[in-house]
Design a protein around this motif. Structure first.
Motif, short mmCIF file in Angstrom:
data_model
loop_
_atom_site.label_atom_id
_atom_site.label_comp_id
_atom_site.label_asym_id
_atom_site.label_seq_id
_atom_site.Cartn_x
_atom_site.Cartn_y
_atom_site.Cartn_z
N ARG A 95 4.21 5.42 -5.75
CA ARG A 95 4.45 5.31 -7.18
C ARG A 95 3.24 5.66 -8.05
N LEU A 96 2.01 5.75 -7.47
CA LEU A 96 0.83 6.08 -8.27
C LEU A 96 0.11 7.32 -7.75
N LEU A 97 -0.29 7.31 -6.52
CA LEU A 97 -1.12 8.40 -6.00
C LEU A 97 -0.36 9.72 -5.93
N TRP A 98 0.89 9.68 -5.49
CA TRP A 98 1.70 10.91 -5.39
C TRP A 98 1.92 11.54 -6.77
N PRO A 99 2.38 10.78 -7.80
CA PRO A 99 2.55 11.41 -9.12
C PRO A 99 1.24 11.92 -9.73
N VAL A 100 0.15 11.20 -9.52
CA VAL A 100 -1.14 11.65 -10.06
C VAL A 100 -1.56 12.96 -9.39
N ALA A 101 -1.43 13.03 -8.07
CA ALA A 101 -1.81 14.25 -7.36
C ALA A 101 -0.93 15.43 -7.78
N ARG A 102 0.37 15.20 -7.94
CA ARG A 102 1.27 16.27 -8.37
C ARG A 102 0.92 16.74 -9.78
N ALA A 103 0.72 15.80 -10.68
CA ALA A 103 0.46 16.15 -12.08
C ALA A 103 -0.85 16.93 -12.22
N ARG A 104 -1.85 16.57 -11.46
CA ARG A 104 -3.13 17.25 -11.57
C ARG A 104 -3.09 18.66 -10.98
N ARG A 105 -2.02 18.99 -10.25
CA ARG A 105 -1.89 20.34 -9.70
C ARG A 105 -1.34 21.33 -10.73
N GLN A 106 -0.72 20.84 -11.79
CA GLN A 106 -0.20 21.75 -12.82
C GLN A 106 -1.37 22.43 -13.51
N ARG A 107 -1.22 23.73 -13.73
CA ARG A 107 -2.32 24.48 -14.34
C ARG A 107 -1.77 25.64 -15.15
N LEU A 108 -2.39 25.89 -16.28
CA LEU A 108 -2.02 27.02 -17.14
C LEU A 108 -3.28 27.82 -17.42
N LEU A 109 -3.21 29.10 -17.11
CA LEU A 109 -4.31 30.03 -17.39
C LEU A 109 -3.79 31.11 -18.32
N ILE A 110 -4.55 31.41 -19.35
CA ILE A 110 -4.20 32.50 -20.25
C ILE A 110 -5.40 33.42 -20.34
N THR A 111 -5.16 34.67 -20.04
CA THR A 111 -6.21 35.68 -20.19
C THR A 111 -5.80 36.58 -21.36
N THR A 112 -6.58 37.58 -21.61
CA THR A 112 -6.27 38.49 -22.71
C THR A 112 -5.05 39.36 -22.40
N HIS A 113 -4.60 39.40 -21.13
CA HIS A 113 -3.47 40.25 -20.76
C HIS A 113 -2.28 39.52 -20.15
N ARG A 114 -2.45 38.30 -19.64
CA ARG A 114 -1.35 37.63 -18.96
C ARG A 114 -1.45 36.11 -19.05
N LEU A 115 -0.34 35.49 -18.69
CA LEU A 115 -0.24 34.04 -18.64
C LEU A 115 0.12 33.67 -17.20
N VAL A 116 -0.61 32.77 -16.60
CA VAL A 116 -0.35 32.32 -15.23
C VAL A 116 -0.11 30.81 -15.29
N ALA A 175 0.83 -1.21 0.00
CA ALA A 175 0.00 0.00 0.00
C ALA A 175 0.86 1.26 0.00
N ILE A 176 1.95 1.24 0.77
CA ILE A 176 2.85 2.41 0.81
C ILE A 176 3.52 2.60 -0.55
N LEU A 177 4.00 1.52 -1.15
CA LEU A 177 4.63 1.62 -2.47
C LEU A 177 3.65 2.09 -3.53
#
Length: 152
Positions: A69-90, A63-65
């Protein structure tokens, strides 16, 4: 960043997170880990030396492994976010910190798309910002190029 509110006069154009295909390797790794772990657990159950404590310890280790090897990378990857507005990129990297990069579109002078990556060159002389594991990179690069053009 989940409570992003555009400033007055801004309009949200793009709001994306990591592609699901970026999670393929952690999933395949978890399947292999589960198979091997349960083969070992089954072998331990048939051995003379193993009791219920050994079985429970092996399941706990599995369960720890699996979480590592699965839950941690999935949670990290889903935190990446890109927002683009008409004036800036976040942009927020795939991590658990709230650190984010905020670039005015007027500061971007060149956009490249190479192999599912977007490379942004800014006017301030900083190294290029490389955005990877994003969906629809061609569309996103075109939007950035369109809205950064002609803004001096």
């Amino acid at each position: 960043m989940s409570t992003f509110k555009p400033a007055r006069g801004e309009r949200l154009l793009v709001d994306v997170t990591t592609r699901f295909s970026a999670l393929t390797f952690p999933l395949l790794e978890a399947i292999a880990l589960t198979g091997v772990s349960w083969i070992v657990i089954g072998w331990l159950d048939t051995s003379v030396y193993a009791g219920i404590d050994v079985h429970n310890a092996a399941v706990g280790i599995w369960a720890i492994l699996l979480a590592w090897r699965l839950l941690w990378p999935v949670a990290r990857a889903r935190r990446q976010r890109l927002l683009i507005t008409t004036h800036r990129l976040v942009h927020r990297e795939a991590s658990f910190s709230e650190a984010r990069i905020n670039i005015p579109l007027a500061n971007i002078f060149h956009v490249q798309k190479k192999r599912r990556r977007i490379i942004l060159h800014t006017r301030d002389g900083a190294p290029p910002l490389i955005l990877h594991t994003l969906p629809r990179t061609k569309r996103i690069a075109a939007i950035i190029a369109t809205y950064s053009r002609g803004r001096e």
